[in-house]
Scaffold this active site. Structure first.
Site, mmCIF file in Angstrom:
data_model
loop_
_atom_site.group_PDB
_atom_site.id
_atom_site.type_symbol
_atom_site.label_atom_id
_atom_site.label_comp_id
_atom_site.label_asym_id
_atom_site.label_seq_id
_atom_site.Cartn_x
_atom_site.Cartn_y
_atom_site.Cartn_z
ATOM 1 N N PRO A 105 0.731 -1.254 0.000
ATOM 2 C CA PRO A 105 0.000 0.000 0.000
ATOM 3 C C PRO A 105 0.767 1.315 0.000
ATOM 4 O O PRO A 105 1.255 1.746 1.032
ATOM 5 C CB PRO A 105 -0.800 -0.088 1.302
ATOM 6 C CG PRO A 105 -0.015 -1.001 2.187
ATOM 7 C CD PRO A 105 0.987 -1.696 1.354
ATOM 8 N N GLU A 106 0.802 2.004 -1.097
ATOM 9 C CA GLU A 106 0.996 3.444 -1.075
ATOM 10 C C GLU A 106 -0.351 3.999 -1.532
ATOM 11 O O GLU A 106 -1.304 3.230 -1.673
ATOM 12 C CB GLU A 106 2.191 3.850 -1.963
ATOM 13 C CG GLU A 106 3.499 3.290 -1.396
ATOM 14 C CD GLU A 106 4.785 3.889 -1.942
ATOM 15 O OE1 GLU A 106 4.764 5.026 -2.430
ATOM 16 O OE2 GLU A 106 5.823 3.204 -1.863
ATOM 17 N N LYS A 117 -3.299 7.352 2.296
ATOM 18 C CA LYS A 117 -3.317 5.909 2.552
ATOM 19 C C LYS A 117 -4.508 5.499 3.409
ATOM 20 O O LYS A 117 -4.560 4.360 3.884
ATOM 21 C CB LYS A 117 -1.998 5.490 3.214
ATOM 22 C CG LYS A 117 -0.779 5.782 2.327
ATOM 23 C CD LYS A 117 0.526 5.678 3.089
ATOM 24 C CE LYS A 117 1.685 6.176 2.216
ATOM 25 N NZ LYS A 117 2.939 6.313 2.992
ATOM 26 N N ARG A 160 13.595 5.192 7.251
ATOM 27 C CA ARG A 160 13.397 4.208 6.186
ATOM 28 C C ARG A 160 14.517 4.360 5.169
ATOM 29 O O ARG A 160 15.000 5.463 4.929
ATOM 30 C CB ARG A 160 12.057 4.430 5.457
ATOM 31 C CG ARG A 160 10.900 4.837 6.328
ATOM 32 C CD ARG A 160 10.155 3.702 6.972
ATOM 33 N NE ARG A 160 9.917 2.562 6.136
ATOM 34 C CZ ARG A 160 8.844 2.404 5.361
ATOM 35 N NH1 ARG A 160 7.931 3.335 5.300
ATOM 36 N NH2 ARG A 160 8.694 1.306 4.660
#
Length: 264
Positions: free
Chosen positions: A3-4, A53, A253
DNA sequence: GCAAAATGTCAAG
DNA sequence: TTGACCTTTTGCA
């Protein structure tokens, strides 16, 4: 595949197409959403909304179901005859069946809570009402690297770790550039690229950034190993110039880039 | 087989 | 900044 923002908008469309106006059967085979499922069960699906999102499913009686897939959540169509496993948080049955597993969030919320969620989110390039000027204004206020800002959902909603690295590469912007130092033209380029790429992501239901010009193939026909410019390609040569792809953490990240194609 | 990683976010230290 | 959350998929024996 996961999911983006494009995933959520695609889900919103597919669910609406499949369930709109129908009464649904809602269950929680796993049991962790038993209470909520019983409240939705038998109600009519009244459309859905995606912002970044976040996914909101509307049901008759003003019930709003807030879903966020997080890193590992999935919401997929399954055969109506299938038997749910014990990890299925929510199963919806209308024309066909849908199963939600591993979501970060799945709860019924009030309209006030809905507003709070929306208010915390920045502009989403996939939404008509979102404006590049809002994106630009919040970048101007930030000294943090652009790679950090692009993951901040209050700055731009829907961009995730893959799109972040890919957009910066495609536009030749080093991830460490201070957000407020980007030119107005660069900010607009990011916004336009995000709009075009996220739309393509919705259409293909996956992320493919490598262009037909660069690959000689239509984006929809590219295999996974050829679909991205830099994401997870450390140790590999840059597709454009052959320099080694670099990797470092931004906002906790990993981010990938090419020092030659993206000068500081 | 089993460990590690995964496109995300939040709360605790 | 780190760990926790939640499940599936991938990569390594």
């Amino acid at each position: 595949m996961v999911p983006e923002g494009h995933t959520i908008h695609r889900l919103s469309k597919d669910l609406t197409k499949d369930l709109d106006g129908r009464r649904v059967i809602a269950t929680s085979p796993q049991g962790r959403f038993e209470n909520g499922a019983s409240k939705i069960n038998g109600k009519a699906f009244n459309g859905s909304e995606a912002w970044g999102k976040h996914l909101f499913l509307m049901f008759s009686g003003n019930a709003i179901l807030h879903i966020h897939l997080g890193l590992i959540g999935k919401f997929r169509p399954v055969s109506i005859d299938s038997l749910p496993t014990d990890t299925v948080r929510l199963r919806l049955e209308g024309k066909s069946a849908w199963q939600l597993t591993g979501p970060q969030k799945c709860s019924l919320i009030s309209s006030d809570e809905y507003s709070l969620v929306i208010d915390a989110l920045g502009p989403d390039p996939l939404r008509r009402s979102s404006r590049v000027t809002d994106f630009e204004a919040s970048l101007k206020k930030r000294k943090t690297p652009i790679a950090i800002s692009l993951l901040d959902q209050s700055v731009i909603a829907g961009v995730g770790n893959v799109y972040r690295a890919e957009f910066l590469f495609m536009l030749g912007i080093h991830p460490n550039r201070p957000s407020c130092d980007l030119t107005s033209a660069e900010v607009r380029e990011i916004w336009e690229l995000a709009t075009q790429q996220l739309r393509q992501g919705v259409r293909l239901n996956r992320i493919v950034t490598v262009t037909e010009q660069d690959s000689g193939k239509k984006p929809g026909h590219l295999r996974r190993s050829k679909a991205l410019y830099v994401y997870k390609r450390e140790t590999l040569p840059c597709r454009r110039c052959g320099s080694p792809i670099r990797i470092a953490e931004f906002a906790g990240r990993s981010c990938w880039w090419c020092d030659r194609c993206q000068p500081i």
